[in-house]
Design an enzyme around this catalytic site. Structure first.
Site, mmCIF file in Angstrom:
data_model
loop_
_atom_site.group_PDB
_atom_site.id
_atom_site.type_symbol
_atom_site.label_atom_id
_atom_site.label_comp_id
_atom_site.label_asym_id
_atom_site.label_seq_id
_atom_site.Cartn_x
_atom_site.Cartn_y
_atom_site.Cartn_z
ATOM 1 N N TRP A 10 116.562 -74.556 62.338
ATOM 2 C CA TRP A 10 116.119 -74.724 63.728
ATOM 3 C C TRP A 10 115.978 -73.390 64.458
ATOM 4 O O TRP A 10 115.424 -73.336 65.540
ATOM 5 C CB TRP A 10 117.103 -75.601 64.500
ATOM 6 C CG TRP A 10 117.172 -77.038 64.058
ATOM 7 C CD1 TRP A 10 116.492 -77.621 63.012
ATOM 8 C CD2 TRP A 10 117.962 -78.073 64.650
ATOM 9 N NE1 TRP A 10 116.814 -78.956 62.923
ATOM 10 C CE2 TRP A 10 117.717 -79.253 63.917
ATOM 11 C CE3 TRP A 10 118.850 -78.121 65.718
ATOM 12 C CZ2 TRP A 10 118.342 -80.466 64.226
ATOM 13 C CZ3 TRP A 10 119.470 -79.329 66.029
ATOM 14 C CH2 TRP A 10 119.210 -80.483 65.289
ATOM 15 N N LYS A 11 116.527 -72.322 63.882
ATOM 16 C CA LYS A 11 116.546 -71.010 64.547
ATOM 17 C C LYS A 11 117.126 -71.178 65.955
ATOM 18 O O LYS A 11 118.013 -72.005 66.135
ATOM 19 C CB LYS A 11 115.147 -70.391 64.538
ATOM 20 C CG LYS A 11 114.574 -70.341 63.113
ATOM 21 C CD LYS A 11 113.343 -69.508 62.957
ATOM 22 C CE LYS A 11 112.882 -69.529 61.503
ATOM 23 N NZ LYS A 11 111.717 -68.686 61.245
ATOM 24 N N GLU A 98 115.005 -62.592 59.660
ATOM 25 C CA GLU A 98 115.179 -62.290 61.096
ATOM 26 C C GLU A 98 116.530 -61.633 61.352
ATOM 27 O O GLU A 98 116.659 -60.758 62.204
ATOM 28 C CB GLU A 98 114.997 -63.585 61.913
ATOM 29 C CG GLU A 98 113.537 -64.032 61.902
ATOM 30 C CD GLU A 98 113.307 -65.521 62.002
ATOM 31 O OE1 GLU A 98 114.227 -66.265 62.384
ATOM 32 O OE2 GLU A 98 112.176 -65.961 61.686
ATOM 33 N N GLU A 168 111.531 -66.316 50.980
ATOM 34 C CA GLU A 168 110.728 -66.417 52.202
ATOM 35 C C GLU A 168 109.955 -65.116 52.395
ATOM 36 O O GLU A 168 110.522 -64.130 52.888
ATOM 37 C CB GLU A 168 111.638 -66.645 53.415
ATOM 38 C CG GLU A 168 112.443 -67.918 53.352
ATOM 39 C CD GLU A 168 112.823 -68.420 54.740
ATOM 40 O OE1 GLU A 168 112.468 -69.553 55.049
ATOM 41 O OE2 GLU A 168 113.432 -67.665 55.519
ATOM 42 N N GLY A 174 106.398 -68.157 60.244
ATOM 43 C CA GLY A 174 105.922 -68.386 61.611
ATOM 44 C C GLY A 174 104.508 -67.893 61.858
ATOM 45 O O GLY A 174 104.059 -67.810 62.997
ATOM 46 N N GLY A 235 111.014 -73.848 59.057
ATOM 47 C CA GLY A 235 111.275 -73.416 60.427
ATOM 48 C C GLY A 235 110.581 -74.342 61.417
ATOM 49 O O GLY A 235 111.065 -75.435 61.723
ATOM 50 N N GLY A 236 109.432 -73.922 61.901
ATOM 51 C CA GLY A 236 108.709 -74.653 62.956
ATOM 52 C C GLY A 236 108.561 -76.143 62.706
ATOM 53 O O GLY A 236 108.793 -76.963 63.610
HETATM 54 P P1 13P Z 1 108.392 -71.240 59.513
HETATM 55 O O1 13P Z 1 108.440 -72.518 58.705
HETATM 56 O O2 13P Z 1 108.345 -71.479 60.988
HETATM 57 O O3 13P Z 1 107.334 -70.312 59.011
HETATM 58 O O4 13P Z 1 109.798 -70.513 59.259
HETATM 59 C C1 13P Z 1 110.260 -70.361 57.979
HETATM 60 C C2 13P Z 1 111.657 -69.857 58.044
HETATM 61 O O5 13P Z 1 111.896 -68.739 58.448
HETATM 62 C C3 13P Z 1 112.727 -70.779 57.642
HETATM 63 O O6 13P Z 1 113.934 -70.110 57.522
#
Ligand code: 13P
Length: 251
Positions: A10-11, A98, A168, A174, A235-236
């Site tokens: 979910w960040k 990140e 990743e 993202g 992520g998203g």
């Molecule tokens: P996204 O799916 O938003 O590209 O993010 C991937 C991610 O960083 C999952 O840890």
């Protein structure tokens, strides 16, 4: 054999109420379905205890997105692996790009975090991946090898066998730009060979290696069909049940 896993990261999204609502909705969506993968939600720290209280852990597993590299003590603002485990969480994402890019996490720091996570019976979902310039220079294999070697290769085979890896590519996170299915398979196979060279084929064959980076309902099936892609770190698309469930059901 290794597990298939779809984990939502979910960040820094969703307040506590929104997080509870999302997890309840997700739980209803998976209820009664014979899924072919384990489903994990990795929430902000502040949600763990509450979300842990509302989920049925047979259906949806819980994870954190980080933990401290120290056991306990005067580290203002940090959250220890023991604290994470005490909420009922079973997983912890470590080494996300990140964290590496914005919070200065090095392979040496991550090595400490991995050991503390394992000591507290948390399963690390350990992230590796190259930036765009490294991919364009054809250095992606060397980059992920170094990340794995420096952060993980002093673990015993028994401990390494407890880890989930997540490849990743930073350029795909993202951005809406996904690695092609062939690019994912190629590097996942390389990662598995790297693990096999150090710990042997049995450990390598039982290690789940997830793909992350703009994974969505449209590309998950093709990515997950690869022999060395054992699921996704999302992520998203993990922020809404409507976009997350098709990925969970892509297996
Ligand atoms: P996204 O799916 O938003 O590209 O993010 C991937 C991610 O960083 C999952 O840890």
């Amino acid at each position: 054999m290794r597990k298939n896993i779809v984990a939502g990261n979910w960040k820094m999204n969703k307040n506590l109420q929104e997080g509870q609502d999302l997890v309840k909705e997700l739980q209803s969506a998976v209820f009664g379905k014979a899924l072919k993968c384990e489903v994990i939600v990795c929430t902000p720290f502040i949600h763990l205890a509450t979300v842990g209280g509302v989920i049925d852990k047979n259906k949806v597993k819980l994870g954190a997105q980080n933990c401290a590299d120290k056991v306990s003590g005067a580290y203002t603002g940090e959250v220890s692996a023991e604290m994470v485990a005490s909420t009922g969480a079973q997983y912890v994402i470590l080494g996300h790009s990140e964290r590496r890019a914005y919070y200065g996490e090095t392979n040496a720091i991550l090595n400490e975090k991995v050991k503390l996570a394992l000591a507290n019976n948390l399963t690390p979902i350990f992230c590796i991946g190259e930036v765009l310039a490294e991919r364009e220079a054809g250095k992606q294999n060397a980059v992920v090898k170094k990340q794995i070697e420096e952060a993980l290769f002093d673990l015993s085979a028994d401990d390494f066998a407890k880890i989930v890896l997540a490849y990743e590519p930073v350029w795909a996170i993202g951005t809406g730009k996904t690695a092609t299915s062939a690019q994912a398979q190629e590097i996942h196979a390389f990662i598995r060979q790297t693990v096999a060279a150090k710990y042997g084929k049995t450990v390598a064959d039982s290690t789940s290696i997830l793909y992350g980076g703009s994974c969505n309902a449209g590309n998950a099936k093709e990515l997950f069909a690869n022999p060395d892609v054992d699921g996704g770190l999302i992520g998203g698309a993990a922020l809404k049940v409507d976009t997350f469930m098709p990925i969970v059901e892509a297996f």
